[in-house]
Design an enzyme around this catalytic site. Structure first.
Site, PDB file in Angstrom:
ATOM      1  N   TYR A 178      43.925 100.581   9.759  1.00  0.00           N
ATOM      2  CA  TYR A 178      43.603  99.752  10.917  1.00  0.00           C
ATOM      3  C   TYR A 178      44.020  98.315  10.603  1.00  0.00           C
ATOM      4  O   TYR A 178      43.220  97.383  10.623  1.00  0.00           O
ATOM      5  CB  TYR A 178      42.122  99.850  11.313  1.00  0.00           C
ATOM      6  CG  TYR A 178      41.947  99.657  12.799  1.00  0.00           C
ATOM      7  CD1 TYR A 178      42.374 100.636  13.689  1.00  0.00           C
ATOM      8  CD2 TYR A 178      41.419  98.492  13.326  1.00  0.00           C
ATOM      9  CE1 TYR A 178      42.276 100.459  15.059  1.00  0.00           C
ATOM     10  CE2 TYR A 178      41.312  98.302  14.699  1.00  0.00           C
ATOM     11  CZ  TYR A 178      41.741  99.297  15.554  1.00  0.00           C
ATOM     12  OH  TYR A 178      41.641  99.119  16.910  1.00  0.00           O
TER      13      TYR A 178
ATOM     14  N   GLN B 209      34.871  92.056  -4.583  1.00  0.00           N
ATOM     15  CA  GLN B 209      35.669  93.264  -4.828  1.00  0.00           C
ATOM     16  C   GLN B 209      36.848  92.949  -5.753  1.00  0.00           C
ATOM     17  O   GLN B 209      37.113  93.671  -6.723  1.00  0.00           O
ATOM     18  CB  GLN B 209      36.184  93.823  -3.498  1.00  0.00           C
ATOM     19  CG  GLN B 209      37.264  94.882  -3.661  1.00  0.00           C
ATOM     20  CD  GLN B 209      37.627  95.556  -2.357  1.00  0.00           C
ATOM     21  OE1 GLN B 209      36.928  96.456  -1.913  1.00  0.00           O
ATOM     22  NE2 GLN B 209      38.718  95.140  -1.731  1.00  0.00           N
TER      23      GLN B 209
ATOM     24  N   ASP C 219      37.273  89.561   0.336  1.00  0.00           N
ATOM     25  CA  ASP C 219      36.403  90.414  -0.486  1.00  0.00           C
ATOM     26  C   ASP C 219      36.461  89.894  -1.930  1.00  0.00           C
ATOM     27  O   ASP C 219      36.960  90.585  -2.827  1.00  0.00           O
ATOM     28  CB  ASP C 219      36.877  91.862  -0.393  1.00  0.00           C
ATOM     29  CG  ASP C 219      36.803  92.371   1.035  1.00  0.00           C
ATOM     30  OD1 ASP C 219      35.702  92.658   1.509  1.00  0.00           O
ATOM     31  OD2 ASP C 219      37.870  92.459   1.691  1.00  0.00           O
TER      32      ASP C 219
ATOM     33  N   SER D 158      39.270  91.123   9.952  1.00  0.00           N
ATOM     34  CA  SER D 158      38.653  92.297   9.344  1.00  0.00           C
ATOM     35  C   SER D 158      38.824  93.459  10.312  1.00  0.00           C
ATOM     36  O   SER D 158      38.742  93.271  11.534  1.00  0.00           O
ATOM     37  CB  SER D 158      37.159  92.038   9.125  1.00  0.00           C
ATOM     38  OG  SER D 158      36.474  93.260   8.928  1.00  0.00           O
ATOM     39  N   SER D 159      39.043  94.656   9.772  1.00  0.00           N
ATOM     40  CA  SER D 159      39.164  95.826  10.645  1.00  0.00           C
ATOM     41  C   SER D 159      37.868  96.032  11.423  1.00  0.00           C
ATOM     42  O   SER D 159      37.869  96.601  12.509  1.00  0.00           O
ATOM     43  CB  SER D 159      39.471  97.073   9.810  1.00  0.00           C
ATOM     44  OG  SER D 159      40.630  96.854   9.043  1.00  0.00           O
ATOM     45  N   ARG D 160      36.755  95.587  10.858  1.00  0.00           N
ATOM     46  CA  ARG D 160      35.454  95.817  11.511  1.00  0.00           C
ATOM     47  C   ARG D 160      35.215  94.862  12.686  1.00  0.00           C
ATOM     48  O   ARG D 160      34.282  95.078  13.458  1.00  0.00           O
ATOM     49  CB  ARG D 160      34.315  95.687  10.504  1.00  0.00           C
ATOM     50  CG  ARG D 160      34.267  96.847   9.510  1.00  0.00           C
ATOM     51  CD  ARG D 160      33.012  96.816   8.656  1.00  0.00           C
ATOM     52  NE  ARG D 160      32.815  98.060   7.946  1.00  0.00           N
ATOM     53  CZ  ARG D 160      33.169  98.288   6.682  1.00  0.00           C
ATOM     54  NH1 ARG D 160      33.753  97.327   5.985  1.00  0.00           N
ATOM     55  NH2 ARG D 160      32.942  99.454   6.113  1.00  0.00           N
TER      56      ARG D 160
ATOM     57  N   MET E 118      42.389 100.391   3.822  1.00  0.00           N
ATOM     58  CA  MET E 118      41.760 101.533   4.503  1.00  0.00           C
ATOM     59  C   MET E 118      42.328 101.650   5.918  1.00  0.00           C
ATOM     60  O   MET E 118      41.724 102.274   6.790  1.00  0.00           O
ATOM     61  CB  MET E 118      40.241 101.361   4.538  1.00  0.00           C
ATOM     62  CG  MET E 118      39.640 101.358   3.132  1.00  0.00           C
ATOM     63  SD  MET E 118      37.930 101.866   3.058  1.00  0.00           S
ATOM     64  CE  MET E 118      37.170 100.637   4.077  1.00  0.00           C
TER      65      MET E 118
ATOM     66  N   HIS F  67      46.082  92.102   6.264  1.00  0.00           N
ATOM     67  CA  HIS F  67      46.742  93.119   5.424  1.00  0.00           C
ATOM     68  C   HIS F  67      48.238  92.835   5.318  1.00  0.00           C
ATOM     69  O   HIS F  67      48.830  92.963   4.251  1.00  0.00           O
ATOM     70  CB  HIS F  67      46.593  94.515   6.045  1.00  0.00           C
ATOM     71  CG  HIS F  67      45.189  95.021   6.133  1.00  0.00           C
ATOM     72  ND1 HIS F  67      44.536  95.224   7.319  1.00  0.00           N
ATOM     73  CD2 HIS F  67      44.315  95.390   5.158  1.00  0.00           C
ATOM     74  CE1 HIS F  67      43.335  95.703   7.097  1.00  0.00           C
ATOM     75  NE2 HIS F  67      43.162  95.807   5.789  1.00  0.00           N
TER      76      HIS F  67
HETATM   77  O1  PAF Z   1      39.225  96.508   0.706  1.00  0.00           O
HETATM   78  C1  PAF Z   1      39.430  97.686   1.085  1.00  0.00           C
HETATM   79  O2  PAF Z   1      40.014  97.919   2.147  1.00  0.00           O
HETATM   80  C2  PAF Z   1      38.951  98.834   0.221  1.00  0.00           C
HETATM   81  O3  PAF Z   1      37.752  98.543  -0.390  1.00  0.00           O
HETATM   82  C3  PAF Z   1      39.990  99.309  -0.801  1.00  0.00           C
HETATM   83  C4  PAF Z   1      40.304  98.242  -1.819  1.00  0.00           C
HETATM   84  C5  PAF Z   1      41.275  99.718  -0.081  1.00  0.00           C
HETATM   85  C6  PAF Z   1      39.462 100.537  -1.555  1.00  0.00           C
HETATM   86  O4  PAF Z   1      39.208 101.592  -0.697  1.00  0.00           O
END
Ligand code: PAF
Length: 288
Positions: free
Chosen positions: A32, A160, A157, A192-194, A30, A37
């Site tokens: 940032y 996820q 995550d 984390s971006s947050r 997403m 990443h």
């Molecule tokens: O982990 C994330 O940044 C998001 O949940 C993802 C996998 C890009 C889906 O929008």
């Protein structure tokens, strides 16, 4: 490095690559971007090799945010992201826009979602009931647009990644999900971006997540037999309560494959926790 925003443009290139037998790795993000990443981008490159193509998608997906969440203020810096992607060796940055990804959604013209019904129920799914429907939907769309043979997700995550892997298995997507190690700041905080939302005081307190993981891991490894999950939940809750502005959302102990809750925690159990700092919610997890 190319930037592509058009959905047909991305899919056409992906089909072209497929016809030529080019290996493709996808890193969905997403934006940032941070070192976490970029480590996924490097992992994707290592997996597809020098002749392969690495696509990084940057898209703040509205369907995985509840109306009360931080969609509008989610941090964005596309210029910087593009530079980081280029430096990390991405071939394509795919930057779709809402109007194309969910064309007609506000007027009922978009109505198809992908729902995983088991692994997505607890933890993040319990705290954010519509979240995983949005994640699986957008990830399925990205898979169909980019046609990767491998997609790389971060271990931070964990739930996820497990939900996406189950979706891939259940819906027969012809690709492999790879989960890469969490990258941490020197003091242990998972990147984390947050993290950018945190005040200096909250940032100092945020080490409670990784500290809790380390302390529980030590206790579980020192114990001769398993430790009751309830005892560890109390330990983590007490630790978080001592940190100013921190509020525990959940802590969970579970099987890393099935995500089934563990009653007795042993080596190899997975632990996850989510902690609020004001309006910012951070998560972390690890193998005990
Ligand atoms: O982990 C994330 O940044 C998001 O949940 C993802 C996998 C890009 C889906 O929008």
């Amino acid at each position: 490095m190319k930037r592509i925003s058009s959905l047909p443009g991305m899919q056409k290139l992906a089909l072209d690559w497929r016809r030529k037998g080019v290996r493709v790795g996808l890193v969905p993000t997403m934006g940032y971007l941070h070192e976490g990443h970029l480590s996924l981008v490097r992992k994707a490159r290592a997996l597809v090799g020098a002749g392969g193509k690495v696509v990084v998608s940057i898209y703040v997906n509205p369907t995985q945010f509840a109306p009360t969440e931080d969609l509008s203020k989610y941090p964005r810096d596309l210029k910087r992201d593009l530079r980081l992607c280029r430096d990390a060796g991405a071939d394509v940055v795919f930057t779709p826009v809402d109007g194309d990804m969910y064309a007609g959604r506000s007027t009922g013209g978009y109505s198809t979602y992908v729902v995983e019904e088991t692994l997505s129920r607890g933890m993040e799914g319990a705290s954010r009931p519509t979240h995983f429907r949005g994640v699986t939907t957008v990830v399925a769309k990205l898979f169909l647009l980019v046609l990767p043979e491998v997609a790389v997700f971060g271990a931070k995550d964990w739930q996820q990644a497990s939900v996406v892997r189950r979706m891939v298995q259940d819906l027969n997507f012809p690709l492999r999900v790879v989960v890469a190690t969490t990258v941490r700041e020197p003091d242990g905080l998972a990147m984390s971006s947050r993290n950018v939302y945190l005040t200096p005081e909250q940032r100092a307190g945020a080490t409670v997540l990784s500290r809790s993981l380390r302390e529980v891991r030590r206790r579980v490894r020192d114990a001769r037999t398993g430790v009751p999950a309830g005892d560890l939940e109390r330990q983590v809750a007490e630790g978080v309560a001592q940190v100013s502005e921190a509020r525990l959302d959940y802590v969970a102990f579970f099987d890393p494959e099935t995500l089934m809750p563990a009653v007795t925690v042993t080596r190899g159990t997975q632990m996850a926790l989510a902690v609020w700092f004001g309006r910012t919610r951070l998560i972390d997890n690890g193998r005990l």
